[in-house]
Design a protein around this motif. Sequence first.
Motif, PDB file in Angstrom:
ATOM      1  N   GLY A 160       0.813  -1.215   0.000  1.00  0.00           N
ATOM      2  CA  GLY A 160       0.000   0.000   0.000  1.00  0.00           C
ATOM      3  C   GLY A 160       0.842   1.258   0.000  1.00  0.00           C
ATOM      4  N   ILE A 161       1.983   1.229   0.689  1.00  0.00           N
ATOM      5  CA  ILE A 161       2.895   2.380   0.705  1.00  0.00           C
ATOM      6  C   ILE A 161       3.530   2.582  -0.666  1.00  0.00           C
ATOM      7  N   CYS A 162       3.818   1.474  -1.361  1.00  0.00           N
ATOM      8  CA  CYS A 162       4.478   1.568  -2.668  1.00  0.00           C
ATOM      9  C   CYS A 162       3.548   2.053  -3.779  1.00  0.00           C
ATOM     10  N   VAL A 163       2.241   1.901  -3.599  1.00  0.00           N
ATOM     11  CA  VAL A 163       1.296   2.299  -4.645  1.00  0.00           C
ATOM     12  C   VAL A 163       1.440   3.775  -5.030  1.00  0.00           C
ATOM     13  N   PRO A 164       1.384   4.737  -4.091  1.00  0.00           N
ATOM     14  CA  PRO A 164       1.533   6.138  -4.498  1.00  0.00           C
ATOM     15  C   PRO A 164       2.901   6.446  -5.095  1.00  0.00           C
ATOM     16  N   ILE A 165       3.947   5.763  -4.617  1.00  0.00           N
ATOM     17  CA  ILE A 165       5.285   5.978  -5.176  1.00  0.00           C
ATOM     18  C   ILE A 165       5.315   5.504  -6.636  1.00  0.00           C
ATOM     19  N   LEU A 166       4.748   4.330  -6.879  1.00  0.00           N
ATOM     20  CA  LEU A 166       4.692   3.796  -8.244  1.00  0.00           C
ATOM     21  C   LEU A 166       3.879   4.713  -9.153  1.00  0.00           C
ATOM     22  N   PHE A 167       2.717   5.173  -8.682  1.00  0.00           N
ATOM     23  CA  PHE A 167       1.873   6.049  -9.489  1.00  0.00           C
ATOM     24  C   PHE A 167       2.562   7.377  -9.795  1.00  0.00           C
ATOM     25  N   MET A 168       3.345   7.874  -8.847  1.00  0.00           N
ATOM     26  CA  MET A 168       4.075   9.123  -9.088  1.00  0.00           C
ATOM     27  C   MET A 168       5.096   8.939 -10.208  1.00  0.00           C
ATOM     28  N   PHE A 169       5.886   7.854 -10.137  1.00  0.00           N
ATOM     29  CA  PHE A 169       6.887   7.613 -11.178  1.00  0.00           C
ATOM     30  C   PHE A 169       6.230   7.366 -12.528  1.00  0.00           C
ATOM     31  N   LEU A 170       5.094   6.663 -12.540  1.00  0.00           N
ATOM     32  CA  LEU A 170       4.374   6.424 -13.788  1.00  0.00           C
ATOM     33  C   LEU A 170       3.840   7.723 -14.381  1.00  0.00           C
ATOM     34  N   ALA A 171       3.316   8.608 -13.525  1.00  0.00           N
ATOM     35  CA  ALA A 171       2.800   9.892 -13.996  1.00  0.00           C
ATOM     36  C   ALA A 171       3.924  10.738 -14.584  1.00  0.00           C
ATOM     37  N   VAL A 350       0.273  -7.442  -9.646  1.00  0.00           N
ATOM     38  CA  VAL A 350      -0.670  -6.330  -9.818  1.00  0.00           C
ATOM     39  C   VAL A 350       0.060  -5.110 -10.376  1.00  0.00           C
ATOM     40  N   PHE A 351       1.193  -4.761  -9.769  1.00  0.00           N
ATOM     41  CA  PHE A 351       1.953  -3.586 -10.218  1.00  0.00           C
ATOM     42  C   PHE A 351       2.454  -3.776 -11.653  1.00  0.00           C
ATOM     43  N   GLY A 352       2.858  -5.010 -11.989  1.00  0.00           N
ATOM     44  CA  GLY A 352       3.343  -5.279 -13.339  1.00  0.00           C
ATOM     45  C   GLY A 352       2.269  -5.049 -14.389  1.00  0.00           C
ATOM     46  N   VAL A 353       1.043  -5.457 -14.099  1.00  0.00           N
ATOM     47  CA  VAL A 353      -0.062  -5.234 -15.036  1.00  0.00           C
ATOM     48  C   VAL A 353      -0.346  -3.742 -15.170  1.00  0.00           C
ATOM     49  N   ILE A 354      -0.292  -3.008 -14.066  1.00  0.00           N
ATOM     50  CA  ILE A 354      -0.503  -1.553 -14.109  1.00  0.00           C
ATOM     51  C   ILE A 354       0.534  -0.899 -15.012  1.00  0.00           C
ATOM     52  N   VAL A 355       1.798  -1.286 -14.856  1.00  0.00           N
ATOM     53  CA  VAL A 355       2.875  -0.726 -15.679  1.00  0.00           C
ATOM     54  C   VAL A 355       2.670  -1.086 -17.144  1.00  0.00           C
ATOM     55  N   LEU A 356       2.303  -2.343 -17.413  1.00  0.00           N
ATOM     56  CA  LEU A 356       2.089  -2.799 -18.784  1.00  0.00           C
ATOM     57  C   LEU A 356       0.988  -1.993 -19.462  1.00  0.00           C
ATOM     58  N   ASN A 357      -0.077  -1.679 -18.712  1.00  0.00           N
ATOM     59  CA  ASN A 357      -1.201  -0.933 -19.283  1.00  0.00           C
ATOM     60  C   ASN A 357      -0.866   0.517 -19.599  1.00  0.00           C
ATOM     61  N   LYS A 358       0.166   1.054 -18.950  1.00  0.00           N
ATOM     62  CA  LYS A 358       0.573   2.441 -19.211  1.00  0.00           C
ATOM     63  C   LYS A 358       1.330   2.586 -20.529  1.00  0.00           C
ATOM     64  N   GLN A 359       1.777   1.468 -21.088  1.00  0.00           N
ATOM     65  CA  GLN A 359       2.444   1.433 -22.394  1.00  0.00           C
ATOM     66  C   GLN A 359       3.645   2.383 -22.478  1.00  0.00           C
ATOM     67  N   ILE A 360       4.450   2.396 -21.434  1.00  0.00           N
ATOM     68  CA  ILE A 360       5.691   3.165 -21.485  1.00  0.00           C
ATOM     69  C   ILE A 360       6.707   2.377 -22.311  1.00  0.00           C
ATOM     70  N   PRO A 361       7.716   3.029 -22.900  1.00  0.00           N
ATOM     71  CA  PRO A 361       8.655   2.327 -23.792  1.00  0.00           C
ATOM     72  C   PRO A 361       9.315   1.102 -23.170  1.00  0.00           C
ATOM     73  N   GLY A 362       9.699   1.175 -21.896  1.00  0.00           N
ATOM     74  CA  GLY A 362      10.369   0.048 -21.256  1.00  0.00           C
ATOM     75  C   GLY A 362       9.435  -0.873 -20.511  1.00  0.00           C
ATOM     76  N   GLY A 363       8.147  -0.739 -20.743  1.00  0.00           N
ATOM     77  CA  GLY A 363       7.163  -1.513 -19.993  1.00  0.00           C
ATOM     78  C   GLY A 363       7.309  -3.014 -20.157  1.00  0.00           C
TER      79      GLY A 363
END
Length: 404
Positions: A160-171, A350-363
């Motif tokens: 739960g703590i890592c979720v906002p950190i991950l979302f910040m880096f993704l944004a 869960v986090f991996g699927v979130i990253v994959l859906n963002k379609q970033i170049p290194g996803g």
Amino acid sequence: MYGNLAIICAFVLVYSMISGGLDRTPVNGAVVYTAFGLAFGPLGLGFLNLNVNAELLRTLAEITLALVLFTDAANANLGVLKKSIVLPKRLLLIGLPLTILLGFGFGVLIFGDLTLLEVAILATLLAPTDAALGKAVVTNEAVPVNIRESLNVESGLNDGICVPILFMFLALATGEAGDGRPMILAMKLVVEEIGIGVVVGVGLTFVGSLLLRQAAKRGWVTETWKQLPVASLAVACFAVAQWLGGSGFIAAFAGGLLFNRMAKNHKHQLLLAAEGTGDTMALFTWVVFGSAVIGKTIGLLSWQVFLYALLSLTVIRMLPVFLALAGTDLRTDEKLFVGWFGPRGLASIVFGVIVLNKQIPGGDTITIIAVCTIMLSVLTHGLSANGLVALLAARIRGDSVDEH
């Protein structure tokens, strides 16, 4: 479809009959589930053909993790936890940030084709430990109770703590953060994810526990329906928090802690069905992971991916934990034990699927690294759990005898 259903049901039937025996061996739980999926999937015998997309896998993993987090928190020894709260605090406030930093450093050295933000995403994605994979340790009474409760709280809160950190880096990586606002975005995400999660988890569990208590007093809850309230409450905490923009994982764990307090006199019977449901969901999730995910990914692995996965489970996890626990009354072997048992599993899926859906170049690269790390973790942590628990218990007993 019916063939897949028949094979999985036959596996559930067989495993349920021999689970007690397997629990006493190194080969049990997620190791068996994943191996079955791999052996019967397209890469093995080809009997299981599960057309599971990323979103369905994410949903399976999320619901499983919500159930495990709620029931683990509800079973926690609050008295011991209160006395040894310094250990999980150090793991979360010192060990977790250091793990992300060290993972970032190794990622920069190994993956030159990833941007700095993508490496930060990778390090955050693999930082949280998994409550489901760690269950064999946190429920084993041979492990000192302060270590069990510390690992339980760490795995309950770090995702739960890592979720906002991950979302910040993704944004930041996708440009959604705008210019000059990363700190504001970070604070907003932390407040929303953790704040909403705690409020929803505590609020729903408080109301649900009161209603359940009153209904039980009046004899309204039949034996058949007694199996469902806790599992429903756990998933409701998760789903409502996610719906409102908070962390469902924080909500599930916070709700479980409150349920622990409010239903302490009759919680065991109520929790049994929820625990069984969580175990069954974990079985399905790991079978799908073995059959549909590993089979598609194993041909894409490289030595760099394998090296980072190995480092993630050892140095990147164990060194920060050892430093975080410096100055505590834990022995060296206990610190190493805590450092080793930080498995990666459902949260990283869960986090991996979130990253994959963002379609970033290194996803795609990040996802492959995550799959390799989870695969190694299932194997190494699953096979080593019983043996290392027995070794630690023997060392503690030996030292106790020497002192007397």
